[in-house]
Motif scaffolding. Structure first.
Motif, PDB file in Angstrom:
ATOM      1  N   ASP A 255      41.096  60.692  23.327  1.00 18.48           N
ATOM      2  CA  ASP A 255      41.984  61.360  22.272  1.00 18.48           C
ATOM      3  C   ASP A 255      41.296  62.465  21.497  1.00 18.48           C
ATOM      4  O   ASP A 255      41.654  63.415  21.250  1.00 18.48           O
TER       5      ASP A 255
ATOM      6  N   SER B 217      51.626  64.017  27.248  1.00 12.18           N
ATOM      7  CA  SER B 217      50.201  64.474  27.321  1.00 12.18           C
ATOM      8  C   SER B 217      49.138  63.486  26.540  1.00 12.18           C
ATOM      9  O   SER B 217      49.388  62.988  25.527  1.00 12.18           O
ATOM     10  N   SER B 218      48.194  63.070  27.672  1.00 15.45           N
ATOM     11  CA  SER B 218      47.122  62.085  27.138  1.00 15.45           C
ATOM     12  C   SER B 218      45.998  62.598  28.110  1.00 15.45           C
ATOM     13  O   SER B 218      46.038  62.575  29.020  1.00 15.45           O
TER      14      SER B 218
ATOM     15  N   THR C 160      45.709  74.820  26.819  1.00 13.52           N
ATOM     16  CA  THR C 160      46.914  73.996  26.760  1.00 13.52           C
ATOM     17  C   THR C 160      47.539  73.877  28.546  1.00 13.52           C
ATOM     18  O   THR C 160      47.630  73.005  28.955  1.00 13.52           O
TER      19      THR C 160
ATOM     20  N   LEU D 227      38.904  64.770  23.524  1.00 12.08           N
ATOM     21  CA  LEU D 227      39.757  65.181  24.542  1.00 12.08           C
ATOM     22  C   LEU D 227      39.018  65.320  26.052  1.00 12.08           C
ATOM     23  O   LEU D 227      38.927  66.171  26.755  1.00 12.08           O
TER      24      LEU D 227
ATOM     25  N   SER E  25      45.348  63.096  23.926  1.00 10.44           N
ATOM     26  CA  SER E  25      45.817  64.223  22.903  1.00 10.44           C
ATOM     27  C   SER E  25      45.289  63.509  21.688  1.00 10.44           C
ATOM     28  O   SER E  25      45.471  62.432  21.325  1.00 10.44           O
ATOM     29  N   ARG E  26      45.579  64.509  20.689  1.00  5.85           N
ATOM     30  CA  ARG E  26      45.216  64.174  19.274  1.00  5.85           C
ATOM     31  C   ARG E  26      46.702  63.861  18.639  1.00  5.85           C
ATOM     32  O   ARG E  26      46.757  63.885  17.295  1.00  5.85           O
TER      33      ARG E  26
END
Length: 251
Positions: free
Chosen positions: A81, A19-20, A5, A84, A22-23
């Protein structure tokens, strides 16, 4: 997990709000947009008209070309996404430089011409589009791409002249394409093209190229308005240093 992270936060551009890849929210936005795009393509198949059997199919329409590019942009974004992958994230951001301004142009032209006279964009034989389809074709792509840029992407760094060159290539490439389709089909996809003579069509495409460039510049300005300008930081040698700008690849 904590280290992963932290590493992701370090790699993220300082002006990027969410955040990207991302899931989470990023994947949700891309999934929603792709579902809408799939509905649009399904509508073309389930409601056939003479365009379905003509040379060029619905790809004669700038709307469908833009929709296809938007689909490619968000499909790669969703893959980024899920995996990642920073590489796929860069590809998505690169495609966005063309797809987002192009969809903004499509929405601007369509709704403006429709407000003047719907017969400029829809031929007499075409049934009225239901609101859900109209929004899916002519509003959702531009809205979702702009949201993706403003909140899930680094800022554009493309300059005015390269943006103008890109817009010109798209506009006049489309003009050559529809003229090729006209040679085979003997009709233009948009009634407006039937009204205009050749010099007027050239003027229309030149104006469209300028408007797409203006859309790119507006998106760059809007990104700065929403997310702020690039920050500055002071180094240990007390010399003010500019934070490295993000580029269109998301670095």
């Amino acid at each position: 997990m904590a280290q992963d992270t932290a590493r992701g936060l370090i790699q993220q551009h300082p002006l990027q709000r969410v955040s990207s890849p991302s899931r989470g929210a990023s994947a949700l936005l891309h999934s929603f947009a792709l579902a809408s795009f799939a509905y649009s393509f399904a509508y073309l198949v389930r409601n056939p008209n003479p365009i379905n059997e003509s040379y060029g199919w619905h790809m004669q329409y700038l709307t469908i070309i833009g929709l296809s590019l938007a689909t490619a942009t968000f499909a790669i974004g969703l893959l980024a996404d899920i995996t990642l992958s920073p590489t796929l994230f860069k590809v998505k951001n690169t495609l966005s430089v063309a797809s987002a301004p192009m969809e903004c142009l499509i929405s601007l032209l369509y709704w403006s011409l429709r407000a003047i006279d719907v017969k400029l964009v829809l031929p007499d034989w075409a049934p009225p589009l239901p609101l859900s389809a109209d929004l899916s074709f002519h509003a959702v792509p531009s809205l979702t791409l702009v949201i993706d840029l403003l909140y899930f992407s680094p800022p554009y760094t493309i300059a005015f002249l390269p943006a103008l060159a890109l817009s010109g290539c798209i506009a006049f490439g489309y003009w050559f394409w529809i003229e090729r389709c006209y040679q085979v089909n003997n009709f233009y996809p948009y009634p407006l093209f039937e009204i205009l003579n050749t010099p007027q069509r050239i003027g229309l495409f030149a104006t469209s190229a300028f408007l797409m460039t203006l859309a790119t510049s507006t998106l760059i300005w809007l990104y700065g308005f929403v997310n702020g300008k690039e920050a500055r930081e002071t180094g240990t040698d007390n010399v003010t240093k500019k934070v490295r700008s993000g580029n269109v690849k998301g670095e």
